[in-house]
Design a protein around this motif. Structure first.
Motif, PDB file in Angstrom:
ATOM      1  N   ASP A  13      59.849 -12.624  85.825  1.00 44.97           N
ATOM      2  CA  ASP A  13      60.738 -12.932  86.956  1.00 44.97           C
ATOM      3  C   ASP A  13      61.745 -14.020  86.596  1.00 44.97           C
ATOM      4  OD1 ASP A  13      59.384 -11.024  88.407  1.00 44.97           O
ATOM      5  OD2 ASP A  13      58.267 -12.477  89.644  1.00 44.97           O
ATOM      6  N   ILE A  14      61.310 -15.024  85.857  1.00 43.85           N
ATOM      7  CA  ILE A  14      62.222 -16.088  85.428  1.00 43.85           C
ATOM      8  C   ILE A  14      63.238 -15.537  84.438  1.00 43.85           C
ATOM      9  CG2 ILE A  14      62.390 -18.294  84.210  1.00 43.85           C
ATOM     10  CD1 ILE A  14      59.595 -18.958  85.458  1.00 43.85           C
ATOM     11  N   ASP A  15      62.800 -14.685  83.508  1.00 48.45           N
ATOM     12  CA  ASP A  15      63.733 -14.059  82.560  1.00 48.45           C
ATOM     13  C   ASP A  15      64.785 -13.228  83.292  1.00 48.45           C
ATOM     14  OD1 ASP A  15      62.467 -15.201  80.370  1.00 48.45           O
ATOM     15  OD2 ASP A  15      61.307 -13.400  79.879  1.00 48.45           O
ATOM     16  N   VAL A  16      64.350 -12.473  84.284  1.00 46.63           N
ATOM     17  CA  VAL A  16      65.279 -11.654  85.072  1.00 46.63           C
ATOM     18  C   VAL A  16      66.287 -12.558  85.791  1.00 46.63           C
ATOM     19  CG1 VAL A  16      65.444 -10.142  87.101  1.00 46.63           C
ATOM     20  CG2 VAL A  16      63.763  -9.659  85.323  1.00 46.63           C
ATOM     21  N   LEU A  17      65.811 -13.654  86.368  1.00 46.95           N
ATOM     22  CA  LEU A  17      66.713 -14.584  87.052  1.00 46.95           C
ATOM     23  C   LEU A  17      67.703 -15.194  86.066  1.00 46.95           C
ATOM     24  CD1 LEU A  17      67.682 -16.133  89.518  1.00 46.95           C
ATOM     25  CD2 LEU A  17      65.829 -17.778  89.125  1.00 46.95           C
ATOM     26  N   ASN A  18      67.244 -15.585  84.891  1.00 48.88           N
ATOM     27  CA  ASN A  18      68.146 -16.129  83.873  1.00 48.88           C
ATOM     28  C   ASN A  18      69.224 -15.113  83.492  1.00 48.88           C
ATOM     29  OD1 ASN A  18      67.527 -18.875  83.104  1.00 48.88           O
ATOM     30  ND2 ASN A  18      65.544 -18.101  82.438  1.00 48.88           N
ATOM     31  N   GLU A  19      68.815 -13.870  83.321  1.00 49.55           N
ATOM     32  CA  GLU A  19      69.784 -12.819  82.986  1.00 49.55           C
ATOM     33  C   GLU A  19      70.785 -12.613  84.119  1.00 49.55           C
ATOM     34  OE1 GLU A  19      67.386  -9.423  81.980  1.00 49.55           O
ATOM     35  OE2 GLU A  19      66.509 -10.449  80.242  1.00 49.55           O
ATOM     36  N   GLU A  20      70.302 -12.655  85.359  1.00 51.07           N
ATOM     37  CA  GLU A  20      71.186 -12.488  86.512  1.00 51.07           C
ATOM     38  C   GLU A  20      72.188 -13.632  86.598  1.00 51.07           C
ATOM     39  OE1 GLU A  20      70.962 -11.935  91.380  1.00 51.07           O
ATOM     40  OE2 GLU A  20      69.096 -12.102  90.243  1.00 51.07           O
TER      41      GLU A  20
ATOM     42  N   VAL B 193      68.164 -28.554  94.961  1.00 50.60           N
ATOM     43  CA  VAL B 193      69.536 -28.234  94.563  1.00 50.60           C
ATOM     44  C   VAL B 193      70.402 -29.443  94.870  1.00 50.60           C
ATOM     45  CG1 VAL B 193      71.521 -26.721  94.965  1.00 50.60           C
ATOM     46  CG2 VAL B 193      69.201 -25.773  95.028  1.00 50.60           C
ATOM     47  N   ARG B 194      71.138 -29.932  93.863  1.00 47.22           N
ATOM     48  CA  ARG B 194      72.022 -31.082  94.055  1.00 47.22           C
ATOM     49  C   ARG B 194      73.313 -30.878  93.282  1.00 47.22           C
ATOM     50  NH1 ARG B 194      68.955 -36.556  92.739  1.00 47.22           N
ATOM     51  NH2 ARG B 194      69.635 -37.430  94.711  1.00 47.22           N
ATOM     52  N   GLU B 195      74.404 -31.266  93.898  1.00 48.30           N
ATOM     53  CA  GLU B 195      75.705 -31.171  93.234  1.00 48.30           C
ATOM     54  C   GLU B 195      75.915 -32.375  92.326  1.00 48.30           C
ATOM     55  OE1 GLU B 195      80.452 -30.472  94.253  1.00 48.30           O
ATOM     56  OE2 GLU B 195      79.014 -30.667  95.896  1.00 48.30           O
ATOM     57  N   PHE B 196      76.496 -32.121  91.160  1.00 45.67           N
ATOM     58  CA  PHE B 196      76.875 -33.209  90.283  1.00 45.67           C
ATOM     59  C   PHE B 196      78.104 -33.905  90.855  1.00 45.67           C
ATOM     60  CE2 PHE B 196      74.295 -30.930  87.269  1.00 45.67           C
ATOM     61  CZ  PHE B 196      73.772 -31.912  86.464  1.00 45.67           C
ATOM     62  N   LEU B 197      78.184 -35.193  90.650  1.00 51.87           N
ATOM     63  CA  LEU B 197      79.381 -35.935  91.043  1.00 51.87           C
ATOM     64  C   LEU B 197      80.530 -35.497  90.161  1.00 51.87           C
ATOM     65  CD1 LEU B 197      77.908 -39.518  91.428  1.00 51.87           C
ATOM     66  CD2 LEU B 197      78.617 -37.978  93.260  1.00 51.87           C
TER      67      LEU B 197
ATOM     68  N   LEU C  74      72.700 -28.930  90.013  1.00 54.65           N
ATOM     69  CA  LEU C  74      71.393 -28.964  89.392  1.00 54.65           C
ATOM     70  C   LEU C  74      70.427 -28.203  90.289  1.00 54.65           C
ATOM     71  CD1 LEU C  74      69.400 -30.239  87.267  1.00 54.65           C
ATOM     72  CD2 LEU C  74      69.029 -32.023  88.986  1.00 54.65           C
ATOM     73  N   VAL C  75      69.716 -27.255  89.713  1.00 51.94           N
ATOM     74  CA  VAL C  75      68.641 -26.562  90.418  1.00 51.94           C
ATOM     75  C   VAL C  75      67.376 -26.954  89.658  1.00 51.94           C
ATOM     76  CG1 VAL C  75      67.680 -24.331  91.082  1.00 51.94           C
ATOM     77  CG2 VAL C  75      70.154 -24.673  91.124  1.00 51.94           C
TER      78      VAL C  75
ATOM     79  N   ALA D 272      80.606 -21.968  93.346  1.00 56.08           N
ATOM     80  CA  ALA D 272      81.782 -22.266  94.163  1.00 56.08           C
ATOM     81  C   ALA D 272      81.495 -23.361  95.185  1.00 56.08           C
ATOM     82  CB  ALA D 272      82.269 -21.005  94.868  1.00 56.08           C
ATOM     83  N   ASN D 273      80.235 -23.408  95.685  1.00 51.77           N
ATOM     84  CA  ASN D 273      79.889 -24.375  96.730  1.00 51.77           C
ATOM     85  C   ASN D 273      78.375 -24.488  96.835  1.00 51.77           C
ATOM     86  OD1 ASN D 273      79.000 -22.119  98.357  1.00 51.77           O
ATOM     87  ND2 ASN D 273      81.145 -21.750  98.852  1.00 51.77           N
ATOM     88  N   ILE D 274      77.917 -25.382  97.703  1.00 57.14           N
ATOM     89  CA  ILE D 274      76.486 -25.621  97.867  1.00 57.14           C
ATOM     90  C   ILE D 274      75.761 -24.371  98.360  1.00 57.14           C
ATOM     91  CG2 ILE D 274      76.721 -26.581 100.201  1.00 57.14           C
ATOM     92  CD1 ILE D 274      74.220 -27.857  97.576  1.00 57.14           C
ATOM     93  N   ASP D 275      76.405 -23.576  99.192  1.00 56.60           N
ATOM     94  CA  ASP D 275      75.759 -22.364  99.697  1.00 56.60           C
ATOM     95  C   ASP D 275      75.438 -21.386  98.568  1.00 56.60           C
ATOM     96  OD1 ASP D 275      75.867 -23.326 102.298  1.00 56.60           O
ATOM     97  OD2 ASP D 275      77.812 -22.400 102.686  1.00 56.60           O
ATOM     98  N   GLU D 276      76.373 -21.239  97.647  1.00 61.73           N
ATOM     99  CA  GLU D 276      76.132 -20.355  96.504  1.00 61.73           C
ATOM    100  C   GLU D 276      75.015 -20.918  95.628  1.00 61.73           C
ATOM    101  OE1 GLU D 276      78.568 -19.114  92.554  1.00 61.73           O
ATOM    102  OE2 GLU D 276      79.674 -18.913  94.447  1.00 61.73           O
ATOM    103  N   ALA D 277      75.008 -22.222  95.410  1.00 64.73           N
ATOM    104  CA  ALA D 277      73.960 -22.854  94.607  1.00 64.73           C
ATOM    105  C   ALA D 277      72.594 -22.714  95.278  1.00 64.73           C
ATOM    106  CB  ALA D 277      74.296 -24.324  94.366  1.00 64.73           C
ATOM    107  N   VAL D 278      72.541 -22.870  96.598  1.00 64.65           N
ATOM    108  CA  VAL D 278      71.287 -22.713  97.337  1.00 64.65           C
ATOM    109  C   VAL D 278      70.788 -21.268  97.247  1.00 64.65           C
ATOM    110  CG1 VAL D 278      70.293 -22.725  99.673  1.00 64.65           C
ATOM    111  CG2 VAL D 278      71.598 -24.701  98.851  1.00 64.65           C
ATOM    112  N   ALA D 279      71.700 -20.311  97.237  1.00 66.08           N
ATOM    113  CA  ALA D 279      71.289 -18.910  97.092  1.00 66.08           C
ATOM    114  C   ALA D 279      70.564 -18.717  95.757  1.00 66.08           C
ATOM    115  CB  ALA D 279      72.496 -17.988  97.215  1.00 66.08           C
ATOM    116  N   TRP D 280      71.085 -19.326  94.690  1.00 65.01           N
ATOM    117  CA  TRP D 280      70.391 -19.265  93.395  1.00 65.01           C
ATOM    118  C   TRP D 280      69.064 -20.018  93.485  1.00 65.01           C
ATOM    119  CZ3 TRP D 280      71.580 -15.653  90.284  1.00 65.01           C
ATOM    120  CH2 TRP D 280      72.904 -15.248  90.092  1.00 65.01           C
TER     121      TRP D 280
END
Length: 117
Positions: A26-33, A108-112, A5-6, A86-94
């Motif tokens: 900027d949000i639209d660009v991020l969504n597309e990315e 940023v939090r991982e789902f159980l 979850l972000v 793949a992992n928390i680092d990738e999620a934090v990058a987003w």
């Protein structure tokens, strides 16, 4: 692949009408990315906290409905993404990109992991 979850945090008095065209772009660009990378599972914005309804179970089993958010706070979740990462680092990058695009704090939090039957 784990899901994360972000969540975007907005102040109680956040007014979406003040979002600039640049911010929306900027949000639209991020969504597309996110979509192009195969990371975005779901995204959604939320109505402001005063539009929330909270339900609480009482000791006798009754459920009481009240207007407003469950927690009394100065900030609330204004929108969110659910990402496959793949992992928390990738999620934090987003999440870092979300902070810039949304001009707001992000959590940023991982789902159980749910057991499979």
């Amino acid at each position: 692949m784990p899901q994360f979850l972000v969540a975007i945090h907005h102040p109680d008095n956040y007014d979406t009408s003040l979002e600039t065209e640049a911010m929306i772009r900027d949000i639209d660009v991020l969504n597309e990315e996110m979509a192009a990378a195969g990371a975005r599972f779901f995204a959604g914005g939320l109505q402001s906290a005063p539009h929330a309804k909270s339900l609480r179970k009482q000791p006798g089993g009754e459920v009481v409905l009240t207007d407003g958010p469950y927690l009394e706070a100065k900030e609330h979740i204004g929108g969110f993404w659910i990402l496959d990462a793949a992992n928390i680092d990738e999620a934090v990058a987003w999440g870092r990109k979300a902070v810039v695009a949304c001009r707001a704090s992000v959590e940023v939090r991982e789902f159980l992991a749910m057991p499979t039957e």
